[in-house]
Design a protein around this motif. Sequence first.
Motif, PDB file in Angstrom:
ATOM      1  N   ARG A  78      24.789 -21.183  60.226  1.00 46.96           N
ATOM      2  CA  ARG A  78      25.574 -22.157  60.995  1.00 46.96           C
ATOM      3  C   ARG A  78      24.670 -23.002  61.891  1.00 46.96           C
ATOM      4  O   ARG A  78      24.921 -24.197  62.083  1.00 46.96           O
ATOM      5  CB  ARG A  78      26.632 -21.423  61.822  1.00 46.96           C
ATOM      6  CG  ARG A  78      27.584 -22.350  62.565  1.00 46.96           C
ATOM      7  CD  ARG A  78      28.153 -23.436  61.658  1.00 46.96           C
ATOM      8  NE  ARG A  78      29.359 -23.047  60.941  1.00 46.96           N
ATOM      9  CZ  ARG A  78      29.836 -23.718  59.899  1.00 46.96           C
ATOM     10  NH1 ARG A  78      29.179 -24.771  59.430  1.00 46.96           N
ATOM     11  NH2 ARG A  78      30.928 -23.335  59.309  1.00 46.96           N
ATOM     12  N   VAL A 270      34.986 -20.819  52.346  1.00 41.26           N
ATOM     13  CA  VAL A 270      33.701 -20.635  51.659  1.00 41.26           C
ATOM     14  C   VAL A 270      33.733 -19.396  50.775  1.00 41.26           C
ATOM     15  O   VAL A 270      33.201 -19.400  49.664  1.00 41.26           O
ATOM     16  CB  VAL A 270      32.545 -20.535  52.689  1.00 41.26           C
ATOM     17  CG1 VAL A 270      31.235 -20.129  52.011  1.00 41.26           C
ATOM     18  CG2 VAL A 270      32.367 -21.866  53.413  1.00 41.26           C
ATOM     19  N   ASP A 401      29.318 -27.232  55.334  1.00 37.83           N
ATOM     20  CA  ASP A 401      29.325 -25.776  55.165  1.00 37.83           C
ATOM     21  C   ASP A 401      28.150 -25.257  54.331  1.00 37.83           C
ATOM     22  O   ASP A 401      28.088 -24.064  54.031  1.00 37.83           O
ATOM     23  CB  ASP A 401      30.630 -25.323  54.474  1.00 37.83           C
ATOM     24  CG  ASP A 401      31.856 -25.558  55.333  1.00 37.83           C
ATOM     25  OD1 ASP A 401      31.721 -25.550  56.574  1.00 37.83           O
ATOM     26  OD2 ASP A 401      32.944 -25.763  54.765  1.00 37.83           O
TER      27      ASP A 401
END
Length: 512
Positions: A78, A270, A401
């Motif tokens: 992230r 995801v 993502d």
Amino acid sequence: MSETAQATAGTAQAPDSNRWKALTFIALAQLMVVLDATIVNIALPSAQQDLGISDGNRQWVITAYALAFGGLLLFGGRIADIWGRKRTFVTGLIGFAGASALGGAATNEAMLLGSRALQGAFGALLAPAALSLLAVMFTDSKERAKAFGIYGAIAGGGGAVGLILGGFLTEYLDWRWTFFVNIPFAVVAAAGAYFVIREPAGRNRSPLDIPGVVLSTLGLVSLVYGFTRAESEGWGDSMTIGLFVASAVLLAAFVFVESKVKAPLLPLRVITERNRGGVYLSLGLAIIAMFGLFLFLTYYLQIVKGYSPVKTGFAFLPMIAGMITGSTQIGARLMNRLPARLLMGPGFLVAAAGMLLLTQMEIGSSYAALLLPAMLLLGLGMGTAFMPAMSLATLGVEPRDSGVASAMVNTSQQVGGAIGTALLNTIAASATTAYVKDHIAGATTQPQQQLVQLQAQVHGYTNAIWFAVGILVVAAGIAFTFINAGSPDATAAAAGSLEGTEDDVKVPVIAH
């Protein structure tokens, strides 16, 4: 298609003239991280003696790295999305070099263990950043196949390269060079990445999900440490059980939090997409089998067959050759023609066939007649399966993502490695103990007792390898069942009809 979507799509597809040079430095960094998971294993006895590390604490040289790496991977993924993949990648490399220098210069146990934890933390930054850079830089299906073929071969074979390099450095130089060798790798990769990589747009600027970071890190650390402790203390140990319970509670809380917050650390989209979920699960299972095998073959070759560290490293070369061939020649050539499941499923089954051969190991087994063909089959199967798995794990992911999706690949590998080492080693140890108990009474002389001990060890290895065969068959079943993505050519062809906003622009995954 809206103007925003067109602009984003154009950015995502615009080829960077330096992308193949960038691949060189990304691959170099990946090789460094993967081989570091095994290179220290061979050097550990020497380091333990030099620094006066106790038998009870020596496992922490391996565990400290695995805990930091496995626990912080989602956070690192992230960070790459928020901060920028290139910046995170270069920072991770510089930090890894510094931590390696600290480990090589260690004068006591605490300094060595601290450096290993730092290596794991910086590895958790650079590994997902490396894979997500590949995902956003190589969007053409044929180029993507070649790029991920190279990356898959390195990801699969890096551990075996670590055994060879670790053997050379330990036998001819000093254990400290297993740390110092990372510095030139990291410096060259960081400098090359800084000057060559041009990162496409698509950064996630949402605020960081702090509760998600805390819950995922503590949950994964508890899980990895639980399996590591089970290996040394047993599955019935109260602290081992407590760690597993804590891990289940923390990870359940993490999933709940991620379903509620606006900017989750791991967007559930995801992992709930069936193809990516299938890749993460099947890849994790395959790694369980492979990591256990590395351990058993290393012990078999050195203790039972009497190979030196260098000779042991070279004995793994057929597996490396098989992985490179499977990734770059079979997987890369067929990825654009066949659905991923028809490469991953058969690949895992071919690897299982190689494992099956190894269940026939005996004290006097011939390397050329048994181990060589088994390693070739293992390498070919894993290389063929790894390449489409690495590509599919990030295919169809929104640019924002890509870092965390890449982190999930590494997480499945790290957690799988920890589980594999603990689970299969425990099975082998139990079988060895039972064999000794049944046969030691008939051994009246010392040579006979030593022979029984060696036979018991081989019996333990083959028992555990039977479980590894089963695990690979299950991985193949998951690949055949869950993964229904079409070949990348068919997927890419459908991309032109996609419409939506900037956040919606992605390569769709088409089911057959």
